[in-house]
Design a protein around this motif. Structure first.
Motif, PDB file in Angstrom:
ATOM      1  N   UNK A   1       0.819  -1.206   0.000  1.00  0.00           N
ATOM      2  CA  UNK A   1       0.000   0.000   0.000  1.00  0.00           C
ATOM      3  C   UNK A   1       0.850   1.252   0.000  1.00  0.00           C
ATOM      4  N   UNK A   2       0.267   2.361  -0.469  1.00  0.00           N
ATOM      5  CA  UNK A   2       1.023   3.616  -0.476  1.00  0.00           C
ATOM      6  C   UNK A   2       1.210   4.132   0.952  1.00  0.00           C
ATOM      7  N   UNK A   3       2.311   4.843   1.194  1.00  0.00           N
ATOM      8  CA  UNK A   3       2.485   5.402   2.544  1.00  0.00           C
ATOM      9  C   UNK A   3       1.401   6.443   2.803  1.00  0.00           C
ATOM     10  N   UNK A   4       0.896   6.458   4.015  1.00  0.00           N
ATOM     11  CA  UNK A   4      -0.179   7.395   4.358  1.00  0.00           C
ATOM     12  C   UNK A   4       0.322   8.394   5.383  1.00  0.00           C
ATOM     13  N   UNK A   5       0.043   9.685   5.140  1.00  0.00           N
ATOM     14  CA  UNK A   5       0.437  10.686   6.140  1.00  0.00           C
ATOM     15  C   UNK A   5      -0.467  10.581   7.363  1.00  0.00           C
ATOM     16  N   UNK A   6      -0.053  11.177   8.487  1.00  0.00           N
ATOM     17  CA  UNK A   6      -0.930  11.184   9.664  1.00  0.00           C
ATOM     18  C   UNK A   6      -2.282  11.795   9.301  1.00  0.00           C
ATOM     19  N   UNK A   7      -3.347  11.163   9.776  1.00  0.00           N
ATOM     20  CA  UNK A   7      -4.692  11.600   9.390  1.00  0.00           C
ATOM     21  C   UNK A   7      -5.639  11.532  10.570  1.00  0.00           C
ATOM     22  N   UNK A   8      -6.717  12.311  10.460  1.00  0.00           N
ATOM     23  CA  UNK A   8      -7.764  12.311  11.481  1.00  0.00           C
ATOM     24  C   UNK A   8      -9.028  11.684  10.889  1.00  0.00           C
ATOM     25  N   UNK A   9      -9.765  10.907  11.687  1.00  0.00           N
ATOM     26  CA  UNK A   9     -10.989  10.269  11.189  1.00  0.00           C
ATOM     27  C   UNK A   9     -12.167  11.254  11.168  1.00  0.00           C
ATOM     28  N   UNK A  10     -12.955  11.183  10.092  1.00  0.00           N
ATOM     29  CA  UNK A  10     -14.146  12.021   9.948  1.00  0.00           C
ATOM     30  C   UNK A  10     -15.333  11.180   9.534  1.00  0.00           C
TER      31      UNK A  10
ATOM     32  N   UNK B   1     -42.024   9.947  -0.640  1.00  0.00           N
ATOM     33  CA  UNK B   1     -40.942  10.398  -1.511  1.00  0.00           C
ATOM     34  C   UNK B   1     -39.665   9.627  -1.173  1.00  0.00           C
ATOM     35  N   UNK B   2     -38.926   9.145  -2.185  1.00  0.00           N
ATOM     36  CA  UNK B   2     -37.686   8.420  -1.897  1.00  0.00           C
ATOM     37  C   UNK B   2     -36.653   9.327  -1.215  1.00  0.00           C
ATOM     38  N   UNK B   3     -36.198   8.914  -0.028  1.00  0.00           N
ATOM     39  CA  UNK B   3     -35.148   9.622   0.704  1.00  0.00           C
ATOM     40  C   UNK B   3     -33.866   8.804   0.631  1.00  0.00           C
ATOM     41  N   UNK B   4     -32.763   9.511   0.431  1.00  0.00           N
ATOM     42  CA  UNK B   4     -31.463   8.866   0.333  1.00  0.00           C
ATOM     43  C   UNK B   4     -30.625   9.281   1.533  1.00  0.00           C
ATOM     44  N   UNK B   5     -30.118   8.289   2.262  1.00  0.00           N
ATOM     45  CA  UNK B   5     -29.264   8.547   3.409  1.00  0.00           C
ATOM     46  C   UNK B   5     -27.935   7.844   3.187  1.00  0.00           C
ATOM     47  N   UNK B   6     -26.861   8.581   3.423  1.00  0.00           N
ATOM     48  CA  UNK B   6     -25.531   8.018   3.218  1.00  0.00           C
ATOM     49  C   UNK B   6     -24.654   8.390   4.402  1.00  0.00           C
ATOM     50  N   UNK B   7     -23.820   7.451   4.811  1.00  0.00           N
ATOM     51  CA  UNK B   7     -22.794   7.737   5.806  1.00  0.00           C
ATOM     52  C   UNK B   7     -21.457   7.302   5.245  1.00  0.00           C
ATOM     53  N   UNK B   8     -20.499   8.198   5.339  1.00  0.00           N
ATOM     54  CA  UNK B   8     -19.160   7.956   4.830  1.00  0.00           C
ATOM     55  C   UNK B   8     -18.188   8.177   5.980  1.00  0.00           C
ATOM     56  N   UNK B   9     -17.268   7.254   6.147  1.00  0.00           N
ATOM     57  CA  UNK B   9     -16.193   7.429   7.124  1.00  0.00           C
ATOM     58  C   UNK B   9     -14.895   7.516   6.336  1.00  0.00           C
ATOM     59  N   UNK B  10     -14.080   8.508   6.679  1.00  0.00           N
ATOM     60  CA  UNK B  10     -12.843   8.708   5.940  1.00  0.00           C
ATOM     61  C   UNK B  10     -11.775   9.317   6.835  1.00  0.00           C
ATOM     62  N   UNK B  11     -10.533   9.167   6.406  1.00  0.00           N
ATOM     63  CA  UNK B  11      -9.403   9.797   7.073  1.00  0.00           C
ATOM     64  C   UNK B  11      -9.008  11.024   6.267  1.00  0.00           C
TER      65      UNK B  11
ATOM     66  N   UNK C   1      -7.993  15.350  -0.164  1.00  0.00           N
ATOM     67  CA  UNK C   1      -6.953  14.413   0.258  1.00  0.00           C
ATOM     68  C   UNK C   1      -7.470  13.303   1.149  1.00  0.00           C
ATOM     69  N   UNK C   2      -8.794  13.232   1.314  1.00  0.00           N
ATOM     70  CA  UNK C   2      -9.387  12.219   2.183  1.00  0.00           C
ATOM     71  C   UNK C   2      -9.354  10.833   1.570  1.00  0.00           C
ATOM     72  N   UNK C   3      -9.228   9.846   2.425  1.00  0.00           N
ATOM     73  CA  UNK C   3      -9.249   8.443   2.020  1.00  0.00           C
ATOM     74  C   UNK C   3     -10.512   7.808   2.601  1.00  0.00           C
ATOM     75  N   UNK C   4     -11.471   7.481   1.738  1.00  0.00           N
ATOM     76  CA  UNK C   4     -12.741   6.903   2.192  1.00  0.00           C
ATOM     77  C   UNK C   4     -12.506   5.468   2.635  1.00  0.00           C
TER      78      UNK C   4
END
Length: 177
Positions: free
Chosen positions: A86-95, A137-147, A119-122
């Motif tokens: 894998x590519x080297x990853x810089x220090x990151x914070x989770x969001x 009505x169709x509702x769309x809900x999404x949750x994404x976690x990324x660094x 620059x986020x990594x999902x």
């Protein structure tokens, strides 16, 4: 030497499908390390990180999966993982990013591009389409976690997300995870 594999499987949902996969992994001497499993309509889909030891573990896994495909009508793909590639990853914070609104084309594409541009990594993305309680009505809900790297411009990302919110008339919440 321990070897790792990603296994993806799709099949018609039915009682016992998870047990069939887990037993196959156990019987060939592999360890199920990480997994994501979900019912999608009438289908079941999974992605699993497996590990096992021995020179023939890849061949044993391949043969066991072919047997399961034939016996249970599943489609299975196996990908060996090269350690340390894998590519080297810089220090990151989770969001965490959460969206909610009327279903519109482009919600995932636009938010994923905004996170990527910052620059986020999902790491994980889940979404659900369901009818609104009052109108249907169709509702769309999404949750994404990324660094997000410490060097990222968080305010620029927030501005991009506000632009997406306004353009698509959805609610987007960005918070530390």
């Amino acid at each position: 030497m321990r070897r790792h594999f990603i296994l993806t499987a799709v099949g018609r949902d039915r009682p016992g499908i998870v047990a069939d996969l887990a037993e196959m992994v156990f019987e060939i001497g592999c360890n199920l390390e990480d997994s994501s499993m979900v019912n999608l309509g009438s289908e079941f889909a999974t992605m699993v990180l497996l590990s096992g030891q021995g020179k023939e573990i890849g061949d044993r896994l391949h043969m066991a999966c072919k047997h399961l495909e034939y016996e249970k009508g599943m489609t299975i793909f196996i990908k060996p993982i090269e350690e340390g590639r894998g590519p080297p990853r810089p220090p990151a914070a989770p969001y965490r990013l959460h969206t909610m609104g009327e279903d519109k084309a482009g919600i995932v594409a636009r938010t994923a591009r905004a996170v990527s541009s910052a620059g986020g990594n999902i790491l994980q993305l889940t979404s659900h389409l369901r009818p609104a309680a009052s109108s249907g009505t169709p509702l769309y809900e999404m949750e994404m976690r990324f660094d997000l790297p410490a060097s990222a411009d968080l305010e620029a990302l927030r501005k991009q997300l506000i632009g997406i919110e306004n353009a698509l008339h959805i609610d987007i919440t960005l918070s530390p995870a």
